[in-house]
Design a protein around this motif. Sequence first.
Motif, PDB file in Angstrom:
ATOM      1  N   ARG A  78       0.712  -1.354   0.071  1.00  0.00           N
ATOM      2  CA  ARG A  78       0.191  -0.027   0.025  1.00  0.00           C
ATOM      3  C   ARG A  78       0.892   1.227  -0.018  1.00  0.00           C
ATOM      4  O   ARG A  78       0.815   2.298  -0.850  1.00  0.00           O
ATOM      5  CB  ARG A  78      -0.926   0.050   1.264  1.00  0.00           C
ATOM      6  N   SER A  80       3.469   1.494  -1.305  1.00  0.00           N
ATOM      7  CA  SER A  80       4.232   1.830  -2.517  1.00  0.00           C
ATOM      8  C   SER A  80       3.544   2.536  -3.801  1.00  0.00           C
ATOM      9  O   SER A  80       3.857   2.813  -4.701  1.00  0.00           O
ATOM     10  CB  SER A  80       4.586   0.456  -3.314  1.00  0.00           C
ATOM     11  N   ARG A  81       2.351   2.759  -3.426  1.00  0.00           N
ATOM     12  CA  ARG A  81       1.220   3.349  -4.118  1.00  0.00           C
ATOM     13  C   ARG A  81       0.867   5.053  -3.776  1.00  0.00           C
ATOM     14  O   ARG A  81       0.520   4.900  -2.657  1.00  0.00           O
ATOM     15  CB  ARG A  81       0.033   2.668  -4.459  1.00  0.00           C
ATOM     16  N   PRO A  82       1.052   5.823  -4.404  1.00  0.00           N
ATOM     17  CA  PRO A  82       1.021   7.124  -3.747  1.00  0.00           C
ATOM     18  C   PRO A  82      -0.487   7.375  -3.828  1.00  0.00           C
ATOM     19  O   PRO A  82      -1.410   6.830  -4.258  1.00  0.00           O
ATOM     20  CB  PRO A  82       1.471   7.954  -5.254  1.00  0.00           C
ATOM     21  N   GLY A  83      -0.799   8.261  -2.536  1.00  0.00           N
ATOM     22  CA  GLY A  83      -2.078   8.542  -2.227  1.00  0.00           C
ATOM     23  C   GLY A  83      -2.926   7.243  -1.619  1.00  0.00           C
ATOM     24  O   GLY A  83      -4.018   7.475  -1.519  1.00  0.00           O
ATOM     25  N   MET A  84      -1.857   6.325  -0.975  1.00  0.00           N
ATOM     26  CA  MET A  84      -2.800   5.321  -0.249  1.00  0.00           C
ATOM     27  C   MET A  84      -2.152   5.232   1.122  1.00  0.00           C
ATOM     28  O   MET A  84      -1.043   5.305   1.306  1.00  0.00           O
ATOM     29  CB  MET A  84      -2.784   4.013  -1.096  1.00  0.00           C
ATOM     30  N   GLY A 150       7.050   0.936  -8.324  1.00  0.00           N
ATOM     31  CA  GLY A 150       5.960   1.758  -7.413  1.00  0.00           C
ATOM     32  C   GLY A 150       6.395   3.073  -7.169  1.00  0.00           C
ATOM     33  O   GLY A 150       7.486   3.468  -7.673  1.00  0.00           O
ATOM     34  N   ALA A 151       5.954   3.945  -6.444  1.00  0.00           N
ATOM     35  CA  ALA A 151       6.330   5.299  -6.293  1.00  0.00           C
ATOM     36  C   ALA A 151       5.751   5.607  -4.607  1.00  0.00           C
ATOM     37  O   ALA A 151       5.079   6.346  -4.367  1.00  0.00           O
ATOM     38  CB  ALA A 151       5.397   6.158  -6.858  1.00  0.00           C
ATOM     39  N   PRO A 152       6.592   5.271  -3.647  1.00  0.00           N
ATOM     40  CA  PRO A 152       6.306   5.515  -2.153  1.00  0.00           C
ATOM     41  C   PRO A 152       6.582   6.912  -2.189  1.00  0.00           C
ATOM     42  O   PRO A 152       7.467   7.384  -2.347  1.00  0.00           O
ATOM     43  CB  PRO A 152       7.474   4.426  -1.768  1.00  0.00           C
TER      44      PRO A 152
ATOM     45  N   LYS B  68       5.497   6.071 -13.495  1.00  0.00           N
ATOM     46  CA  LYS B  68       4.957   5.289 -12.353  1.00  0.00           C
ATOM     47  C   LYS B  68       3.470   5.094 -12.664  1.00  0.00           C
ATOM     48  O   LYS B  68       2.582   4.775 -11.711  1.00  0.00           O
ATOM     49  CB  LYS B  68       4.834   6.542 -11.108  1.00  0.00           C
ATOM     50  N   GLY B  70       1.882   2.544 -13.803  1.00  0.00           N
ATOM     51  CA  GLY B  70       1.445   1.225 -13.195  1.00  0.00           C
ATOM     52  C   GLY B  70       1.371   1.217 -11.718  1.00  0.00           C
ATOM     53  O   GLY B  70       0.666  -0.042 -11.361  1.00  0.00           O
ATOM     54  N   SER B  71       1.789   2.112 -10.928  1.00  0.00           N
ATOM     55  CA  SER B  71       1.443   2.089  -9.590  1.00  0.00           C
ATOM     56  C   SER B  71      -0.053   2.592  -9.136  1.00  0.00           C
ATOM     57  O   SER B  71      -0.363   2.616  -8.060  1.00  0.00           O
ATOM     58  CB  SER B  71       2.669   2.931  -8.894  1.00  0.00           C
ATOM     59  N   TRP B  72      -0.677   2.919 -10.058  1.00  0.00           N
ATOM     60  CA  TRP B  72      -2.083   3.433  -9.717  1.00  0.00           C
ATOM     61  C   TRP B  72      -2.970   2.246  -9.794  1.00  0.00           C
ATOM     62  O   TRP B  72      -2.866   1.265 -10.718  1.00  0.00           O
ATOM     63  CB  TRP B  72      -2.856   4.397 -10.970  1.00  0.00           C
ATOM     64  N   PRO B  80      -6.351  11.064  -5.773  1.00  0.00           N
ATOM     65  CA  PRO B  80      -5.303  11.057  -4.669  1.00  0.00           C
ATOM     66  C   PRO B  80      -4.045  10.556  -5.099  1.00  0.00           C
ATOM     67  O   PRO B  80      -2.885  11.083  -4.602  1.00  0.00           O
ATOM     68  CB  PRO B  80      -5.793  10.041  -3.643  1.00  0.00           C
ATOM     69  N   TRP B  81      -4.156   9.741  -6.291  1.00  0.00           N
ATOM     70  CA  TRP B  81      -2.963   9.274  -6.794  1.00  0.00           C
ATOM     71  C   TRP B  81      -2.111  10.387  -7.375  1.00  0.00           C
ATOM     72  O   TRP B  81      -1.058  10.684  -7.247  1.00  0.00           O
ATOM     73  CB  TRP B  81      -3.105   8.217  -7.653  1.00  0.00           C
ATOM     74  N   ALA B  84      -0.598  13.021  -5.074  1.00  0.00           N
ATOM     75  CA  ALA B  84       0.409  12.785  -4.159  1.00  0.00           C
ATOM     76  C   ALA B  84       1.734  12.854  -5.115  1.00  0.00           C
ATOM     77  O   ALA B  84       2.736  13.204  -4.663  1.00  0.00           O
ATOM     78  CB  ALA B  84       0.354  11.027  -3.569  1.00  0.00           C
ATOM     79  N   ILE B  85       1.611  12.504  -6.393  1.00  0.00           N
ATOM     80  CA  ILE B  85       2.750  12.696  -7.150  1.00  0.00           C
ATOM     81  C   ILE B  85       3.095  14.170  -7.566  1.00  0.00           C
ATOM     82  O   ILE B  85       4.408  14.525  -7.313  1.00  0.00           O
ATOM     83  CB  ILE B  85       2.349  12.099  -8.638  1.00  0.00           C
ATOM     84  N   ARG B  87       2.552  16.597  -5.185  1.00  0.00           N
ATOM     85  CA  ARG B  87       3.055  17.035  -4.021  1.00  0.00           C
ATOM     86  C   ARG B  87       4.759  16.578  -3.929  1.00  0.00           C
ATOM     87  O   ARG B  87       5.612  17.454  -3.683  1.00  0.00           O
ATOM     88  CB  ARG B  87       2.313  16.380  -2.671  1.00  0.00           C
TER      89      ARG B  87
END
Lengths: 211, 185
Positions: A78, A80-84, A150-152, B68, B70-72, B80-81, B84-85, B87
């Motif tokens: 979780r 690793s995913r932005p906004g979670m 991912g994008a932590p 990134k 693929g991380s959504w 929010p995804w 966050a990016i 930000r």
Amino acid sequence: MRTEDLIDRLALDPPPRFGFGTVFLAATLLSILVAGVVFLAVIGVRPDIGLAAESARFLFKFVATIPLALGALGVALRLSRPGMAAGGWRLVLGAVPVLLATAVALELHQVPASLWQSRLVGANAGFCLGLIPLMAFGPLVLLITVMRRGAPERPALAGGFAGLAAGGIAATFYALHCPDDSPLFLAAWYSAAVLLMGVAGCLAGRRFLRW
Amino acid sequence: MWDQGLEQEWAELMRMALAGDSGAYRQFLLCVTPHLRAMARSRCRTLGAPDSETEDIVQEVLLAIHLKRGSWDSSRPIGPWIGAIVRNKIIDALRRRGRRTNVPIEDVMDTLAAEEQSGGLTQLDIDSHLATLKRRQQDIVRSISIDGDSIRETASRFKMTEGAVRVALHRALKSLAQLCRIQST
């Protein structure tokens, strides 16, 4: 470069073949495989496993290590995913110290004080501190590698949970070998080895998970 | 953060994009860009950064969204995804800027004149800086930034995809920038 040109170029790239969740799951399964191979090659299952499997103390080791591995994996995914946010997996992970503390209290209650020290020190504490990180190394490398896709938002924190997960996987295997079944031993040495992996994961995350 | 209908539209486009629809992907990037720009601009204004920085941040955010994507988790809201990016990238950009600008003027007054005289990079500087990069990165930077070839030409010359060239260029320029920063402090 003009922003419109950038967009035109980005749009031509094909999408990633697998989603992040799929890749993370694959890395998890591979981590278990790698840790298992190292386990069988280096130490293997303890000889009295049949007898041990009937003891509550032996079984409790897995009640602690499996939720640890699962919870830490879930939180790492979780984060690793932005906004979670860490979500429900946090509770699974948080249950581990509670379970451990309860087991320690029961053990202290059941076993006479004169035996506490020998239970705590066990037969091979050094083994535990060396072998858990040894088996956790491969899983940590795999998890961090995958999390780079991912994008932590907080790389060190996400890496730390990957470390705990790797430690949890290794500890689960190690528990099949280790002759020390007392919760006292578990709380002292297993925890130390797993936390060590957590710190290693933090450092690796800070170094490799920035984006 | 954004209007819900808007986010749903973006999510729909992104889902199609991840399934391989490059037209939808282009549409998605075009749709979010004005919103990214507005966010970046207001952030720059409150923090006193010049407007010229805004477009750099927008492009960095677009590249990060691209790399990134693929991380959504496509079962979740996309707002929010993206938030966050944005930000993360704005903080990144301002941190970089902060390091350059938070120096009292008294500290640099004596060296200002000297610095101006040695303003441009000599060929020697360029060569020695480039030498710190990996072989392939050197070729790409030389081709695009010095010889002025396009990404497409460069990609076909080195038999790489354009995406790979762009990523390699981005990384190379980032490490060069870092090198210059280290040397100038």
